[in-house]
Design a protein around this motif. Structure first.
Motif, PDB file in Angstrom:
ATOM      1  N   THR A  20       0.829  -1.202   0.000  1.00 51.09           N
ATOM      2  CA  THR A  20       0.000   0.000   0.000  1.00 51.09           C
ATOM      3  C   THR A  20       0.867   1.257   0.000  1.00 51.09           C
ATOM      4  N   SER A  37      -7.911  -1.319  -0.873  1.00 53.28           N
ATOM      5  CA  SER A  37      -8.716  -0.724   0.187  1.00 53.28           C
ATOM      6  C   SER A  37      -9.542  -1.849   0.808  1.00 53.28           C
ATOM      7  N   THR A  38     -10.729  -1.555   1.278  1.00 49.82           N
ATOM      8  CA  THR A  38     -11.576  -2.620   1.812  1.00 49.82           C
ATOM      9  C   THR A  38     -11.951  -3.609   0.713  1.00 49.82           C
ATOM     10  N   THR A  39     -11.996  -3.135  -0.527  1.00 51.45           N
ATOM     11  CA  THR A  39     -11.984  -3.995  -1.711  1.00 51.45           C
ATOM     12  C   THR A  39     -10.742  -3.625  -2.511  1.00 51.45           C
ATOM     13  N   THR A  40     -10.356  -4.481  -3.459  1.00 52.64           N
ATOM     14  CA  THR A  40      -9.111  -4.282  -4.205  1.00 52.64           C
ATOM     15  C   THR A  40      -9.350  -4.518  -5.687  1.00 52.64           C
ATOM     16  N   PRO A  84     -13.096  -8.835  -3.100  1.00 53.03           N
ATOM     17  CA  PRO A  84     -13.930  -8.306  -2.010  1.00 53.03           C
ATOM     18  C   PRO A  84     -13.197  -8.252  -0.667  1.00 53.03           C
ATOM     19  N   PHE A  85     -11.921  -7.867  -0.707  1.00 51.32           N
ATOM     20  CA  PHE A  85     -11.138  -7.790   0.533  1.00 51.32           C
ATOM     21  C   PHE A  85      -9.932  -6.875   0.304  1.00 51.32           C
ATOM     22  N   ASP A  86      -9.266  -6.565   1.386  1.00 50.00           N
ATOM     23  CA  ASP A  86      -8.055  -5.745   1.391  1.00 50.00           C
ATOM     24  C   ASP A  86      -6.869  -6.650   1.043  1.00 50.00           C
ATOM     25  N   SER A 111      -3.804  -6.167   0.974  1.00 45.67           N
ATOM     26  CA  SER A 111      -2.554  -6.038   1.730  1.00 45.67           C
ATOM     27  C   SER A 111      -2.430  -7.115   2.790  1.00 45.67           C
ATOM     28  N   HIS A 126      -3.169 -13.456   0.902  1.00 52.04           N
ATOM     29  CA  HIS A 126      -4.190 -14.087   0.077  1.00 52.04           C
ATOM     30  C   HIS A 126      -3.506 -14.864  -1.038  1.00 52.04           C
TER      31      HIS A 126
END
Length: 255
Positions: free
Chosen positions: A126, A161-164, A188-190, A192, A195
């Motif tokens: 980020t 962000s909260t989504t990527t 549907p997730f951050d 950072s 994953h």
């Protein structure tokens, strides 16, 4: 309804690394396309941390090539190849503005599959101006036409962000048998956080997914040896705090 990726094969992977014993020189070359530049510019900055291999961009790091400034990169890759000094022969001739061999690199094929499956677990950056990417790129040692790329992912730091948002797909480059087919996907997730991305290719198809869900199914694929590159870029004028980082935690491949 989302399509679910098949589970990882039950047999042991043909290539695996969690970086717990450091960066293995029999698996990775810690330079970014070294044939097109010089070693002090292609060398990766990295540190082994509890969660894996931390790729780093540091304040004193040189641009990959002076012609491309500002562009700094820390990369690990699983093969390398070039023609003679001064030639235009080498892996990933990805630009048309005069790439030539500045460091002659002997052929090294540490991991060069023609098909299979790869799972890559990462945590994106980020930090200002950064991009984390993973690609499979034709090595071109057999033919200059073997130049296609599977872009597993490209994640810009400002897209996390909260989504990527991420880019993924196929880039033909110099391979007339392929068509460039890139698309932006939303996770549907951050990203950072840790994953896992998956690519499965062969038999005329490329499937790319993340966290067990199919994101793209593309009816084409390279049919020649490719190498895996995982890299952290800083694109644009240096800014913000250093070091800038991303983490590669695990790579497993069958092929």
């Amino acid at each position: 309804m989302d399509q679910i990726l098949p589970p990882s094969p039950s047999e042991a992977p043909t290539f695996a690394d969690d970086f717990s014993t450091g960066l293995d020189g029999e698996k990775w070359i810690a330079h970014y396309l070294p044939q097109w530049t010089v070693p002090e510019r292609s060398a990766a900055r990295y540190e082994i941390v509890e969660t894996g291999l931390q790729l780093r961009i540091e304040s004193d790091q040189l641009d990959w090539r002076t012609e491309d400034a500002p562009l700094r990169v820390s990369n690990v890759q699983t093969a390398m190849f070039s023609g003679p000094l001064g030639s235009a022969r080498g892996t990933h001739r990805h630009r048309s503005d005069g790439l030539e061999v500045r460091t002659e690199t002997p052929l090294r094929l540490l991991f060069a599959p023609t098909s299979g499956r790869i799972d890559v677990t990462v945590a994106a950056s980020t930090d200002d101006g950064c991009m984390l990417a993973a690609w499979l790129v034709g090595i071109e040692h057999l033919s200059e036409l073997d130049a296609g790329e599977i872009c597993i992912f490209e994640i810009d730091a400002d897209a996390v962000s909260t989504t990527t948002r991420a880019r993924t797909g196929i880039k033909a480059h110099g391979d007339p048998r392929l068509e460039t087919d890139m698309a932006e996907v939303v996770l549907p997730f951050d990203a950072s956080g840790s994953h896992t991305w998956t690519v499965i290719w062969g038999d005329g198809e490329t499937v790319i997914g993340c966290e067990g869900i199919v994101l793209r199914r593309i009816p084409q694929c390279p049919v020649y040896p490719v190498m895996l590159l995982i890299d952290l870029f800083e694109i644009g004028t240096p800014s913000g705090a250093y070091p800038k980082t991303a983490v590669v935690s695990d790579v497993r491949a069958w092929g």
